[in-house]
Design a protein around this motif. Structure first.
Motif, PDB file in Angstrom:
ATOM      1  N   MET A   1       0.782  -1.066  -0.089  1.00  0.00           N
ATOM      2  CA  MET A   1      -0.058  -0.304  -0.152  1.00  0.00           C
ATOM      3  C   MET A   1       1.006   1.477  -0.187  1.00  0.00           C
ATOM      4  O   MET A   1       1.788   0.962   0.811  1.00  0.00           O
ATOM      5  CB  MET A   1      -0.990   0.190   1.154  1.00  0.00           C
ATOM      6  N   ASN A   2       0.316   1.945  -0.784  1.00  0.00           N
ATOM      7  CA  ASN A   2       1.336   3.525  -0.396  1.00  0.00           C
ATOM      8  C   ASN A   2       0.559   4.587  -0.060  1.00  0.00           C
ATOM      9  O   ASN A   2      -0.396   4.463   0.617  1.00  0.00           O
ATOM     10  CB  ASN A   2       1.498   4.018  -2.143  1.00  0.00           C
ATOM     11  N   ILE A   3       1.342   5.884   0.292  1.00  0.00           N
ATOM     12  CA  ILE A   3       0.744   6.612   0.865  1.00  0.00           C
ATOM     13  C   ILE A   3      -0.988   7.426  -0.041  1.00  0.00           C
ATOM     14  O   ILE A   3      -1.729   7.514   1.027  1.00  0.00           O
ATOM     15  CB  ILE A   3       2.007   7.494   1.261  1.00  0.00           C
ATOM     16  N   ASP A   4      -0.804   7.607  -1.080  1.00  0.00           N
ATOM     17  CA  ASP A   4      -2.430   7.365  -1.560  1.00  0.00           C
ATOM     18  C   ASP A   4      -3.108   7.104  -1.412  1.00  0.00           C
ATOM     19  O   ASP A   4      -4.523   7.034  -0.707  1.00  0.00           O
ATOM     20  CB  ASP A   4      -1.731   7.635  -2.913  1.00  0.00           C
ATOM     21  N   GLU A   5      -3.157   5.461  -0.973  1.00  0.00           N
ATOM     22  CA  GLU A   5      -3.942   4.500  -0.903  1.00  0.00           C
ATOM     23  C   GLU A   5      -4.554   4.702   0.344  1.00  0.00           C
ATOM     24  O   GLU A   5      -5.411   4.997   1.007  1.00  0.00           O
ATOM     25  CB  GLU A   5      -3.567   3.540  -1.185  1.00  0.00           C
ATOM     26  N   ALA A   6      -3.978   5.025   1.389  1.00  0.00           N
ATOM     27  CA  ALA A   6      -3.706   4.757   2.861  1.00  0.00           C
ATOM     28  C   ALA A   6      -4.327   6.329   3.617  1.00  0.00           C
ATOM     29  O   ALA A   6      -5.585   6.689   4.209  1.00  0.00           O
ATOM     30  CB  ALA A   6      -2.584   5.218   3.741  1.00  0.00           C
ATOM     31  N   LEU A   7      -4.084   7.511   2.748  1.00  0.00           N
ATOM     32  CA  LEU A   7      -4.773   8.740   2.472  1.00  0.00           C
ATOM     33  C   LEU A   7      -6.583   8.733   1.752  1.00  0.00           C
ATOM     34  O   LEU A   7      -6.820   9.325   3.094  1.00  0.00           O
ATOM     35  CB  LEU A   7      -3.852   9.213   1.941  1.00  0.00           C
ATOM     36  N   LYS A  48     -11.513  -3.889  10.461  1.00  0.00           N
ATOM     37  CA  LYS A  48     -10.969  -2.685   9.874  1.00  0.00           C
ATOM     38  C   LYS A  48     -10.641  -2.193  11.378  1.00  0.00           C
ATOM     39  O   LYS A  48      -9.937  -1.116  10.662  1.00  0.00           O
ATOM     40  CB  LYS A  48     -12.848  -1.838   9.711  1.00  0.00           C
ATOM     41  N   MET A  49     -10.627  -1.790  12.495  1.00  0.00           N
ATOM     42  CA  MET A  49      -9.881  -1.036  13.369  1.00  0.00           C
ATOM     43  C   MET A  49      -8.297  -1.692  13.201  1.00  0.00           C
ATOM     44  O   MET A  49      -7.762  -0.583  13.819  1.00  0.00           O
ATOM     45  CB  MET A  49     -10.625  -1.635  15.385  1.00  0.00           C
ATOM     46  N   LYS A  50      -8.166  -2.860  12.790  1.00  0.00           N
ATOM     47  CA  LYS A  50      -6.735  -2.879  12.916  1.00  0.00           C
ATOM     48  C   LYS A  50      -6.582  -2.586  11.806  1.00  0.00           C
ATOM     49  O   LYS A  50      -5.499  -1.559  11.591  1.00  0.00           O
ATOM     50  CB  LYS A  50      -6.687  -4.797  13.020  1.00  0.00           C
ATOM     51  N   LEU A  51      -6.727  -1.979  10.635  1.00  0.00           N
ATOM     52  CA  LEU A  51      -7.048  -1.508   9.266  1.00  0.00           C
ATOM     53  C   LEU A  51      -6.707  -0.275   9.826  1.00  0.00           C
ATOM     54  O   LEU A  51      -5.895   0.525   9.333  1.00  0.00           O
ATOM     55  CB  LEU A  51      -6.894  -2.105   7.821  1.00  0.00           C
ATOM     56  N   LEU A  52      -7.366   0.543  10.498  1.00  0.00           N
ATOM     57  CA  LEU A  52      -7.977   2.105  10.686  1.00  0.00           C
ATOM     58  C   LEU A  52      -6.073   2.048  11.376  1.00  0.00           C
ATOM     59  O   LEU A  52      -6.161   3.506  11.111  1.00  0.00           O
ATOM     60  CB  LEU A  52      -8.634   2.171  11.684  1.00  0.00           C
ATOM     61  N   ASN A  53      -6.108   1.221  12.545  1.00  0.00           N
ATOM     62  CA  ASN A  53      -4.911   1.424  13.322  1.00  0.00           C
ATOM     63  C   ASN A  53      -3.610   1.461  12.474  1.00  0.00           C
ATOM     64  O   ASN A  53      -2.870   2.147  12.822  1.00  0.00           O
ATOM     65  CB  ASN A  53      -4.587   0.701  14.608  1.00  0.00           C
ATOM     66  N   LEU A  54      -3.664   0.838  11.473  1.00  0.00           N
ATOM     67  CA  LEU A  54      -2.079   0.375  10.819  1.00  0.00           C
ATOM     68  C   LEU A  54      -1.687   1.444  10.006  1.00  0.00           C
ATOM     69  O   LEU A  54      -0.850   1.819  10.004  1.00  0.00           O
ATOM     70  CB  LEU A  54      -2.463  -0.874   9.916  1.00  0.00           C
ATOM     71  N   LEU A  55      -2.995   1.842   9.151  1.00  0.00           N
ATOM     72  CA  LEU A  55      -3.011   3.392   8.638  1.00  0.00           C
ATOM     73  C   LEU A  55      -2.757   4.496   8.962  1.00  0.00           C
ATOM     74  O   LEU A  55      -2.056   5.166   8.566  1.00  0.00           O
ATOM     75  CB  LEU A  55      -4.665   3.618   7.511  1.00  0.00           C
ATOM     76  N   VAL A  56      -2.995   5.059  10.074  1.00  0.00           N
ATOM     77  CA  VAL A  56      -2.850   5.882  10.864  1.00  0.00           C
ATOM     78  C   VAL A  56      -1.622   6.219  11.658  1.00  0.00           C
ATOM     79  O   VAL A  56      -0.746   6.316  11.477  1.00  0.00           O
ATOM     80  CB  VAL A  56      -3.673   5.923  12.024  1.00  0.00           C
ATOM     81  N   SER A  57      -1.061   4.778  12.129  1.00  0.00           N
ATOM     82  CA  SER A  57       0.458   4.817  12.316  1.00  0.00           C
ATOM     83  C   SER A  57       1.325   5.051  10.955  1.00  0.00           C
ATOM     84  O   SER A  57       2.680   5.574  10.965  1.00  0.00           O
ATOM     85  CB  SER A  57       0.866   3.275  12.541  1.00  0.00           C
ATOM     86  N   TYR A  58       0.865   4.121   9.794  1.00  0.00           N
ATOM     87  CA  TYR A  58       1.408   4.417   8.187  1.00  0.00           C
ATOM     88  C   TYR A  58       1.866   5.871   8.008  1.00  0.00           C
ATOM     89  O   TYR A  58       2.868   6.097   7.256  1.00  0.00           O
ATOM     90  CB  TYR A  58       1.301   3.379   7.098  1.00  0.00           C
ATOM     91  N   CYS A  59       0.711   6.445   8.168  1.00  0.00           N
ATOM     92  CA  CYS A  59       0.692   7.773   7.943  1.00  0.00           C
ATOM     93  C   CYS A  59       1.388   8.860   8.270  1.00  0.00           C
ATOM     94  O   CYS A  59       1.809  10.205   8.212  1.00  0.00           O
ATOM     95  CB  CYS A  59      -0.745   8.227   8.003  1.00  0.00           C
ATOM     96  N   HIS A  60       1.430   8.623  10.484  1.00  0.00           N
ATOM     97  CA  HIS A  60       2.253   9.179  11.075  1.00  0.00           C
ATOM     98  C   HIS A  60       3.436   9.066  11.205  1.00  0.00           C
ATOM     99  O   HIS A  60       4.616  10.561  10.624  1.00  0.00           O
ATOM    100  CB  HIS A  60       1.666   8.812  12.192  1.00  0.00           C
ATOM    101  N   TRP A  61       3.659   7.724  10.476  1.00  0.00           N
ATOM    102  CA  TRP A  61       5.731   7.731  10.008  1.00  0.00           C
ATOM    103  C   TRP A  61       6.019   8.327   8.743  1.00  0.00           C
ATOM    104  O   TRP A  61       6.755   9.203   8.848  1.00  0.00           O
ATOM    105  CB  TRP A  61       5.272   5.690   9.742  1.00  0.00           C
ATOM    106  N   ILE A  62       5.277   8.486   7.703  1.00  0.00           N
ATOM    107  CA  ILE A  62       5.677   8.643   6.759  1.00  0.00           C
ATOM    108  C   ILE A  62       5.665  10.379   6.992  1.00  0.00           C
ATOM    109  O   ILE A  62       6.243  11.304   6.220  1.00  0.00           O
ATOM    110  CB  ILE A  62       4.741   8.530   5.926  1.00  0.00           C
ATOM    111  N   MET A  63       4.656  10.858   8.009  1.00  0.00           N
ATOM    112  CA  MET A  63       5.229  12.666   8.421  1.00  0.00           C
ATOM    113  C   MET A  63       6.762  13.031   9.261  1.00  0.00           C
ATOM    114  O   MET A  63       6.909  14.099   9.448  1.00  0.00           O
ATOM    115  CB  MET A  63       3.809  13.008   9.433  1.00  0.00           C
ATOM    116  N   LEU A  64       7.279  11.744   9.618  1.00  0.00           N
ATOM    117  CA  LEU A  64       8.632  11.596  10.204  1.00  0.00           C
ATOM    118  C   LEU A  64       9.479  12.841   9.612  1.00  0.00           C
ATOM    119  O   LEU A  64       9.796  12.122   8.569  1.00  0.00           O
ATOM    120  CB  LEU A  64       8.741  11.139  11.150  1.00  0.00           C
TER     121      LEU A  64
END
Length: 64
Positions: A1-7, A48-64
């Motif tokens: 999954m890339n950042i565009d899909e996560a967003l 769905k909650m597991k996926l949501l937590n994974l996506l948010v962690s991924y997006c947060h990591w990308i911000m750093l």
């Protein structure tokens, strides 16, 4: 999954801030939390909650 899909799944813009990420996370948690869907298939909402937590962690990591 890339950042565009996560967003897209998180329904936030590419130029998101940490506040945008938090706000959308809270909204989606209220919508998909398994305890709110007692009559429905709880396993589906847990996934769905597991996926949501994974996506948010991924997006947060990308911000750093």
């Amino acid at each position: 999954m890339n950042i565009d899909e996560a967003l897209k799944l998180l329904n936030i813009d590419k130029n998101y801030t940490e506040e945008d990420l938090k706000r959308e996370y809270r909204r989606l948690v209220l919508e998909y939390h398994p305890d709110k869907h007692i009559d429905s298939n709880k396993d589906t909402y847990e996934e769905k909650m597991k996926l949501l937590n994974l996506l948010v962690s991924y997006c947060h990591w990308i911000m750093l």
